[in-house]
Design an enzyme around this catalytic site. Structure first.
Site, mmCIF file in Angstrom:
data_model
loop_
_atom_site.group_PDB
_atom_site.id
_atom_site.type_symbol
_atom_site.label_atom_id
_atom_site.label_comp_id
_atom_site.label_asym_id
_atom_site.label_seq_id
_atom_site.Cartn_x
_atom_site.Cartn_y
_atom_site.Cartn_z
ATOM 1 N N ASP A 1 -0.884 1.669 7.195
ATOM 2 C CA ASP A 1 -0.791 2.762 8.216
ATOM 3 C C ASP A 1 0.210 3.620 7.802
ATOM 4 O O ASP A 1 1.125 4.266 8.446
ATOM 5 C CB ASP A 1 0.127 1.957 9.417
ATOM 6 C CG ASP A 1 -0.087 2.701 10.714
ATOM 7 O OD1 ASP A 1 -0.993 3.443 10.860
ATOM 8 O OD2 ASP A 1 0.796 2.474 11.668
ATOM 9 N N ASP B 1 7.727 -0.901 2.586
ATOM 10 C CA ASP B 1 8.102 0.361 3.255
ATOM 11 C C ASP B 1 9.242 1.216 2.707
ATOM 12 O O ASP B 1 9.799 0.401 2.190
ATOM 13 C CB ASP B 1 8.132 0.304 4.837
ATOM 14 C CG ASP B 1 7.929 1.472 5.406
ATOM 15 O OD1 ASP B 1 6.972 1.563 6.309
ATOM 16 O OD2 ASP B 1 8.944 2.368 5.312
ATOM 17 N N GLY C 1 7.333 -2.527 11.672
ATOM 18 C CA GLY C 1 6.705 -3.952 11.683
ATOM 19 C C GLY C 1 5.914 -4.284 12.873
ATOM 20 O O GLY C 1 5.694 -5.453 12.892
ATOM 21 N N ASP D 1 8.989 2.157 -2.543
ATOM 22 C CA ASP D 1 7.749 3.042 -2.611
ATOM 23 C C ASP D 1 6.380 2.434 -2.894
ATOM 24 O O ASP D 1 6.674 1.747 -4.099
ATOM 25 C CB ASP D 1 8.075 4.277 -3.434
ATOM 26 C CG ASP D 1 7.127 5.325 -3.273
ATOM 27 O OD1 ASP D 1 6.026 5.227 -3.092
ATOM 28 O OD2 ASP D 1 7.667 6.519 -3.366
ATOM 29 N N TRP E 1 2.631 -4.163 13.024
ATOM 30 C CA TRP E 1 1.502 -4.402 12.482
ATOM 31 C C TRP E 1 1.816 -5.838 11.813
ATOM 32 O O TRP E 1 0.972 -6.842 12.179
ATOM 33 C CB TRP E 1 0.689 -3.555 11.447
ATOM 34 C CG TRP E 1 0.055 -2.671 11.816
ATOM 35 C CD1 TRP E 1 0.118 -1.806 13.142
ATOM 36 C CD2 TRP E 1 -1.015 -1.883 11.184
ATOM 37 N NE1 TRP E 1 -0.812 -0.902 13.255
ATOM 38 C CE2 TRP E 1 -1.587 -0.550 12.112
ATOM 39 C CE3 TRP E 1 -1.420 -1.659 10.009
ATOM 40 C CZ2 TRP E 1 -2.333 0.159 11.711
ATOM 41 C CZ3 TRP E 1 -2.394 -0.875 9.499
ATOM 42 C CH2 TRP E 1 -2.974 0.137 10.573
ATOM 43 N N LYS F 1 -4.910 4.281 7.759
ATOM 44 C CA LYS F 1 -4.743 5.582 8.587
ATOM 45 C C LYS F 1 -5.286 6.471 7.615
ATOM 46 O O LYS F 1 -5.219 6.631 6.271
ATOM 47 C CB LYS F 1 -3.221 5.598 8.700
ATOM 48 C CG LYS F 1 -3.053 6.871 9.751
ATOM 49 C CD LYS F 1 -1.758 7.357 9.400
ATOM 50 C CE LYS F 1 -0.646 6.679 10.204
ATOM 51 N NZ LYS F 1 -0.561 6.307 11.591
HETATM 52 C C1 LIG Z 1 3.344 5.051 11.159
HETATM 53 S S1 LIG Z 1 4.463 4.154 10.405
HETATM 54 C C2 LIG Z 1 4.056 2.573 10.069
HETATM 55 C C3 LIG Z 1 3.955 1.712 11.487
HETATM 56 C C4 LIG Z 1 3.763 0.222 11.276
HETATM 57 N N1 LIG Z 1 2.327 0.154 10.950
HETATM 58 C C5 LIG Z 1 4.208 -0.517 12.573
HETATM 59 O O1 LIG Z 1 3.195 -1.073 13.136
HETATM 60 O O2 LIG Z 1 5.242 -0.658 12.829
HETATM 61 C C6 LIG Z 1 4.499 4.850 8.388
HETATM 62 C C7 LIG Z 1 5.101 4.194 7.629
HETATM 63 O O3 LIG Z 1 4.817 4.620 6.471
HETATM 64 C C8 LIG Z 1 5.774 4.589 5.513
HETATM 65 N N2 LIG Z 1 5.488 5.088 4.372
HETATM 66 C C9 LIG Z 1 5.452 6.540 3.849
HETATM 67 N N3 LIG Z 1 5.192 6.658 2.478
HETATM 68 C C10 LIG Z 1 5.313 5.486 1.955
HETATM 69 C C11 LIG Z 1 5.261 5.246 0.490
HETATM 70 N N4 LIG Z 1 5.097 5.982 -0.204
HETATM 71 N N5 LIG Z 1 5.506 3.717 0.391
HETATM 72 C C12 LIG Z 1 5.877 3.107 1.225
HETATM 73 N N6 LIG Z 1 5.899 3.295 2.547
HETATM 74 C C13 LIG Z 1 5.494 4.461 2.906
HETATM 75 C C14 LIG Z 1 6.912 5.336 6.094
HETATM 76 O O4 LIG Z 1 8.194 5.020 5.864
HETATM 77 C C15 LIG Z 1 6.482 4.920 7.600
HETATM 78 O O5 LIG Z 1 7.325 3.754 7.983
#
Ligand SMILES: C[S@@+](CC[C@H](N)C(=O)[O-])C[C@H]1O[C@@H](n2cnc3c(N)ncnc32)[C@H](O)[C@@H]1O
Length: 246
Positions: free
Chosen positions: A151, A111, A88, A127, A90, A191
Site C-alpha cells: 500500500d 515502513d 498497521g 526504506d 493491513w 497500490k
Molecule cells: C497509505 S500508507 C499505508 C497504510 C497501511 N496499509 C495501513 O493499512 O495502515 C502508505 C505508507 O507507505 C509508506 N512508504 C512510502 N515509501 C516507502 C518506502 N520507500 N519504504 C517503506 N515504506 C514506505 C509510508 O510511510 C506510508 O506509511
C-alpha cells in the site's frame, strides 16, 4: 448524484456519500484551506468512523478487507509480506486471517514510519530501497511468500505527474520484491496511481501472473486516482525481466 446516494459500508450500514458533508471546520488562523478540507473529509468520512469503531488503525484496513471479501486472497497459515505498513491496518487484517496469534503463518512488514507492534509479526522501520532491510525481511520469511502486498505511497506534492512517478517507482520496487520471493501460484496486490507510467509494470505483471485485475474497493475515494493491481497465479520471473540492482 453519486455523492448524495445512500451506500452501504463494509459493515452493511447505510451512510450518505461524501457530498452530503455536514460537519464543517471553522476557519482559524494557522490552518490552511487544504488542511481544513482534509479535517472535514476525515470527520465526515463514514469509512473513517467505521474503521475507528471496529478498532482498526486505518481506514485502509477496510480497503483490504473489501478486496479480500470479494477475491478471497488470504488463507490460514500463509506467509505474507506487507510493504508500507504504517499505521498497521493491513497487518491487522492479514494477521487475523492467517491466524498469526494462534501460531499460524508468517507476517513481515516495513515502513519508513514507526508501526505499533502486531503480535507475532516482524515489522521493520526503514526504506524498502535499503538492501539490508529488504534482506532482513526476506530472511525472516525464509525467502518465500504466498503474498506480497503493498500500500506504499510517496508523500504527495500536489503535482499530479510527480506524485504519479514517485508512487509508480514504489510499485516497481514492490513488484521486484514479489519476483524475488513469491512461490508458484502466489499473489501480488499493490497500490497504483493511474497516469501512464505504470504501463510497463502492468506488462511485466501480465507476463508473470495468470491473471491481473484492477480493483477499486468502495473505501478507496472515488475522486482519487488510486487503484489496486491484483495479480494472482505467479508463473515465475518473465525471461526478459531485469531485476532491480540489489
Ligand atoms: C497509505 S500508507 C499505508 C497504510 C497501511 N496499509 C495501513 O493499512 O495502515 C502508505 C505508507 O507507505 C509508506 N512508504 C512510502 N515509501 C516507502 C518506502 N520507500 N519504504 C517503506 N515504506 C514506505 C509510508 O510511510 C506510508 O506509511
Amino acid at each position: 448524484m453519486a455523492g448524495s446516494q445512500n451506500k452501504k459500508g463494509s459493515s452493511g450500514r447505510s451512510y450518505r456519500g461524501n457530498a452530503g458533508l455536514t460537519n464543517k471546520v471553522q476557519k482559524k488562523r494557522g490552518l490552511s484551506a487544504s488542511s481544513r478540507r482534509w479535517i472535514e473529509r476525515q470527520i465526515n468520512d463514514p469509512f473513517v468512523a467505521e474503521a475507528r469503531s471496529r478498532g482498526f488503525r486505518s481506514r485502509a484496513a477496510l480497503k483490504l478487507e473489501q478486496i479480500n471479501s470479494k477475491y478471497q486472497l488470504f488463507k490460514k497459515g500463509q506467509t505474507v509480506l506487507d510493504l508500507g505498513s504504517a499505521p498497521g491496518g493491513w497487518l491487522q487484517i492479514v494477521s487475523d486471517i492467517i491466524g498469526l496469534d494462534e501460531g499460524n503463518g508468517r507476517l513481515a512488514g516495513i515502513d519508513l514510519l514507526d508501526v505499533e507492534p502486531v503480535a507475532g509479526a516482524l515489522i521493520l522501520k526503514g526504506d524498502i530501497n535499503d538492501n539490508a532491510k529488504l534482506d532482513e525481511l526476506i530472511a525472516y520469511i525464509g525467502g518465500k511468500a504466498d503474498w506480497v502486498i503493498s500500500d506504499m505511497a510517496a508523500d504527495t506534492t500536489g503535482h499530479r505527474a510527480t506524485d504519479h512517478i514517485r508512487t509508480t517507482a514504489l510499485l516497481e520496487m514492490a513488484l521486484d520484491t514479489a519476483m524475488r520471493v513469491l512461490i508458484p501460484g502466489g499473489g501480488f496486490l499493490a497500490k497504483c496511481f493511474q497516469g501512464g507510467a505504470e504501463k510497463s509494470t502492468l506488462t511485466t505483471l501480465r507476463q508473470g501472473f495468470e491473471q491481473v485485475r484492477h480493483v477499486k474497493p468502495d473505501a478507496s475515494r472515488a475522486e482519487s486516482v488510486e487503484i489496486y493491481v491484483l495479480a494472482t497465479g505467479f508463473k515465475g520471473v518473465p525471461e526478459n525481466y531485469l531485476m532491480l540492482e540489489h
